[in-house]
Design a protein around this motif. Structure first.
Motif, mmCIF file in Angstrom:
data_model
loop_
_atom_site.group_PDB
_atom_site.id
_atom_site.type_symbol
_atom_site.label_atom_id
_atom_site.label_comp_id
_atom_site.label_asym_id
_atom_site.label_seq_id
_atom_site.Cartn_x
_atom_site.Cartn_y
_atom_site.Cartn_z
ATOM 1 N N UNK A 76 -7.680 -21.426 -18.780
ATOM 2 C CA UNK A 76 -8.214 -22.694 -18.261
ATOM 3 C C UNK A 76 -7.876 -23.826 -19.223
ATOM 4 N N UNK A 77 -8.062 -23.587 -20.512
ATOM 5 C CA UNK A 77 -7.742 -24.606 -21.510
ATOM 6 C C UNK A 77 -6.249 -24.946 -21.513
ATOM 7 N N UNK A 78 -5.434 -23.998 -21.104
ATOM 8 C CA UNK A 78 -3.989 -24.220 -21.062
ATOM 9 C C UNK A 78 -3.532 -24.899 -19.766
ATOM 10 N N UNK A 79 -4.439 -24.994 -18.779
ATOM 11 C CA UNK A 79 -4.079 -25.691 -17.551
ATOM 12 C C UNK A 79 -4.247 -24.908 -16.267
ATOM 13 N N UNK A 80 -4.843 -23.725 -16.341
ATOM 14 C CA UNK A 80 -5.059 -22.905 -15.149
ATOM 15 C C UNK A 80 -6.094 -23.571 -14.243
ATOM 16 N N UNK A 81 -5.706 -23.752 -12.985
ATOM 17 C CA UNK A 81 -6.608 -24.391 -12.030
ATOM 18 C C UNK A 81 -6.408 -23.759 -10.664
ATOM 19 N N UNK A 82 -7.512 -23.398 -10.030
ATOM 20 C CA UNK A 82 -7.475 -22.773 -8.714
ATOM 21 C C UNK A 82 -8.291 -23.613 -7.735
ATOM 22 N N UNK A 83 -7.690 -23.880 -6.590
ATOM 23 C CA UNK A 83 -8.387 -24.577 -5.506
ATOM 24 C C UNK A 83 -8.838 -23.530 -4.497
ATOM 25 N N UNK A 84 -10.129 -23.492 -4.258
ATOM 26 C CA UNK A 84 -10.675 -22.502 -3.323
ATOM 27 C C UNK A 84 -10.284 -22.852 -1.885
ATOM 28 N N UNK A 85 -10.131 -21.811 -1.084
ATOM 29 C CA UNK A 85 -9.927 -22.043 0.341
ATOM 30 C C UNK A 85 -11.215 -22.596 0.953
ATOM 31 N N UNK A 86 -11.148 -23.717 1.668
ATOM 32 C CA UNK A 86 -12.369 -24.238 2.294
ATOM 33 C C UNK A 86 -12.884 -23.309 3.388
ATOM 34 N N UNK A 87 -11.983 -22.579 4.001
ATOM 35 C CA UNK A 87 -12.329 -21.530 4.962
ATOM 36 C C UNK A 87 -11.589 -20.266 4.546
ATOM 37 N N UNK A 88 -12.197 -19.104 4.770
ATOM 38 C CA UNK A 88 -11.537 -17.861 4.378
ATOM 39 C C UNK A 88 -10.366 -17.556 5.295
ATOM 40 N N UNK A 89 -10.657 -17.455 6.603
ATOM 41 C CA UNK A 89 -9.632 -17.021 7.547
ATOM 42 C C UNK A 89 -9.755 -17.747 8.880
ATOM 43 N N UNK A 90 -8.592 -17.980 9.463
ATOM 44 C CA UNK A 90 -8.476 -18.532 10.816
ATOM 45 C C UNK A 90 -7.741 -17.494 11.646
ATOM 46 N N UNK A 91 -8.398 -17.016 12.695
ATOM 47 C CA UNK A 91 -7.845 -15.971 13.550
ATOM 48 C C UNK A 91 -7.625 -16.538 14.950
ATOM 49 N N UNK A 92 -6.407 -17.002 15.272
ATOM 50 C CA UNK A 92 -6.143 -17.467 16.639
ATOM 51 C C UNK A 92 -6.126 -16.283 17.599
ATOM 52 N N UNK A 93 -6.762 -16.468 18.747
ATOM 53 C CA UNK A 93 -6.959 -15.357 19.684
ATOM 54 C C UNK A 93 -6.275 -15.547 21.027
ATOM 55 N N UNK A 94 -5.725 -16.744 21.276
ATOM 56 C CA UNK A 94 -5.146 -17.023 22.589
ATOM 57 C C UNK A 94 -6.190 -17.597 23.537
ATOM 58 N N UNK A 95 -5.701 -18.247 24.590
ATOM 59 C CA UNK A 95 -6.590 -18.844 25.593
ATOM 60 C C UNK A 95 -7.557 -19.847 24.985
ATOM 61 N N UNK A 96 -7.064 -20.612 24.000
ATOM 62 C CA UNK A 96 -7.850 -21.664 23.343
ATOM 63 C C UNK A 96 -9.076 -21.107 22.624
ATOM 64 N N UNK A 97 -8.966 -19.897 22.170
ATOM 65 C CA UNK A 97 -10.088 -19.265 21.475
ATOM 66 C C UNK A 97 -9.646 -18.882 20.069
ATOM 67 N N UNK A 98 -10.599 -18.841 19.148
ATOM 68 C CA UNK A 98 -10.294 -18.526 17.757
ATOM 69 C C UNK A 98 -11.579 -18.144 17.043
#
Length: 535
Positions: A76-98
């Motif tokens: 971290x002191x050397x510059x390590x930085x992680x941006x968290x995913x605002x959402x874990x997963x997006x699962x498109x299902x078809x027929x305008x559903x997810x």
């Protein structure tokens, strides 16, 4: 032995080799890393794959990197930085559903309730069950497993683990046994009734796992993917700013500050074995380098099948290694995009594009993909996860343009009928793009350039035998005290002076750093340091 010979010669400059080198050097040992490629980092690298476009070309997301290692190496002191995913997963299902998961427990429950109110109600208990098991994995991750024939140290390790398990309640013990033995489908069927809910959780069971969600033991692979954390948040995944190569760049800095010598473009051809001892290596160019200890940060199959003559290995060990299984069924694509994809099921931009976009709507879909790969060589409809890291890291692509990581399953390590991946690569890539196009019409028109890595390409480029991202199957017969094989679980090879520190050792694959940490502990204890330098 030459007085100037290194105390430890590490084969492979991936993250585990860097971690091991750091701890050894910090303890005062003279350490040299030999890396075959012209860049440090192994499979955790950031590379330009199209003019102006950079990406994590193999390993592509972070969670499992151990907090202790991050702190000890001062990342971290050397510059390590992680941006968290605002959402874990997006699962498109078809027929305008997810299905969209991960903003919070309550938000995920609201999403799941659209499919099953009963599943939404069971979600907190499911998460608690996984977390209880994951906590044990976290405790075990930085400990060497008990090793058959390992004497008092192995006995103490076994007793410590048994006591930890015995302290659990009977229901908790029951859950852990299920996680290690059941298929993902069997486990998830006991918790949920909705097909999309089972799919979004079942995906983790086939990541890097050339298997069906119906394969016994696949539930463990699901668990393996949830024992990490990002920024102190357990189970979270994120994007490293600068790509995964930023991790290994910073690790290399820490190593060099500790006095480690790093040699790039130095490919090892063979180990030098004398009187049953590993005493050095011979490079592809013919140079011989001797050392007091050889530490292999390559997969067991590569080490024992290609770098050591069979005649130099004990017959019993050779027989066990003959059965060691490699091949994760993985296929990687890196795409340079002129713009963002537009998904039919959830049009426009939003947090769903910053998540893991899973294109596999059911466990049945995942099973068909595996069966196809067994029959034809690759899935006619592959399992595809897409990440778009340039949405949170604008250093990866020109302004207004993007990079996408496509991690795909199921693709056979070896094609049937003797076919070569060199001939099949383009056809398999088109099958992947067909899947994406079916969810985001017009996607192909966004592509400016691409890098396609078949299982054979992953082997050639990163030394991953069979394209196996974990250096070996994560099945019960190749886990913990049996990883890579019984009798070699303490990071020691069958030859005097030979150690292993890669993902083919406990706790297995992923960018964890744990094998490197633990191997260093074994080496230092053998040298009489009693773990002092591991903190």
């Amino acid at each position: 032995m030459n007085a100037q010979a290194p105390d430890a010669l590490i084969i492979g400059g991936g993250h585990n080799g860097l971690v091991c080198a750091y701890y050894l050097a910090r303890a005062g040992m003279k350490v040299r890393i030999l890396e075959a490629r012209n860049v440090i980092g192994g499979a955790a690298v950031t590379e330009e794959f199209h003019p102006g476009f950079r990406n994590s070309t193999a390993s592509y997301t972070v969670s499992l990197l151990q907090p202790k290692i991050i702190a000890d190496m001062g990342l971290v002191e050397r510059g390590y930085r992680v941006v968290e995913r605002p959402r874990s997963n997006f699962l498109p299902l078809g027929n305008r559903n997810y299905l969209l998961t991960g903003a919070s427990l309550e938000a995920t429950q609201d999403e799941i309730a659209r499919f099953s109110k009963a599943d939404a109600a069971r979600l907190p208990a499911y998460y608690a069950m996984l977390e209880s098991a994951a906590e044990i994995l976290r405790e075990l991750a930085l400990q060497a497993p008990p090793n058959a024939g390992g004497g008092s140290l192995a006995l103490l390790a076994g007793i410590r683990t048994a006591r930890r398990f015995a302290r659990l309640s009977a229901p908790a013990q029951h859950d852990i046994v299920k996680l290690f033995t059941l298929s993902a489908r069997e486990l998830l069927d006991q918790w949920f009734e909705s097909t999309p809910v089972k799919a979004v959780f079942g995906f983790d069971a086939i990541v890097g796992n050339y298997a069906s969600p119906d394969t016994p033991g696949s539930a463990y692979v699901l668990l393996h993917h949830v024992f990490g954390e990002v920024n102190g948040k357990k189970g979270q995944w994120g994007h490293v700013i600068g790509g995964m190569g930023r991790i290994t760049e910073l690790m290399a800095e820490a190593c060099e500050d500790a006095g480690v010598e790093i040699s790039l473009e130095t490919e090892v051809a063979k180990l030098l074995i004398e009187n049953g001892c590993a005493v050095g290596i011979c490079t592809k160019s013919g140079e011989q380098i001797r050392a007091r200890r050889i530490v292999a940060n390559v997969g067991p199959k590569l080490l024992y099948d290609r770098l050591i003559d069979a005649a130099d290995l004990p017959a019993g060990f050779r027989r066990m290694m003959d059965g060691y299984q490699c091949g994760s069924g993985s296929f990687r694509m890196n795409l340079a995009l002129r713009g963002l994809p537009d998904f039919t099921d959830l049009p426009g931009t939003g947090d769903h594009l910053k998540s893991g976009i899973i294109m596999a709507p059911s466990l049945d879909y995942m099973d068909r993909a595996y069966q196809d790969a067994r029959r034809y060589g690759w899935a006619r409809e592959p399992v595809v996860e897409m990440l778009i890291p340039s949405l949170v890291d604008d250093s990866l692509a020109p302004a207004g343009q993007h990079v996408a990581s496509l991690f795909c399953q199921q693709f056979a390590p070896l094609l049937p009928e003797g076919r070569s991946w060199d001939d099949a690569r383009d056809g398999a890539a088109e099958a992947v793009l067909d899947v994406v196009e079916s969810h985001a019409p017009g996607f192909r028109k966004l592509i400016l350039g691409q890098m396609v890595l078949s299982p054979l390409d992953l082997e050639r480029r990163f030394g991953l035998v069979g394209g196996d991202i974990f250096h070996g199957r994560m099945s019960l017969d190749q886990l913990w005290a049996a990883r890579p094989v019984i009798g070699s679980a303490n990071y020691k090879g069958p030859l005097e002076g030979l150690y292993m520190c890669g993902s083919g050792t406990h706790p297995g694959g992923g960018v964890t750093g744990a094998p490197g940490h633990n191997a260093a502990g074994t080496i230092l204890r053998d040298r009489g340091f009693l773990g002092r330098w591991l903190g």
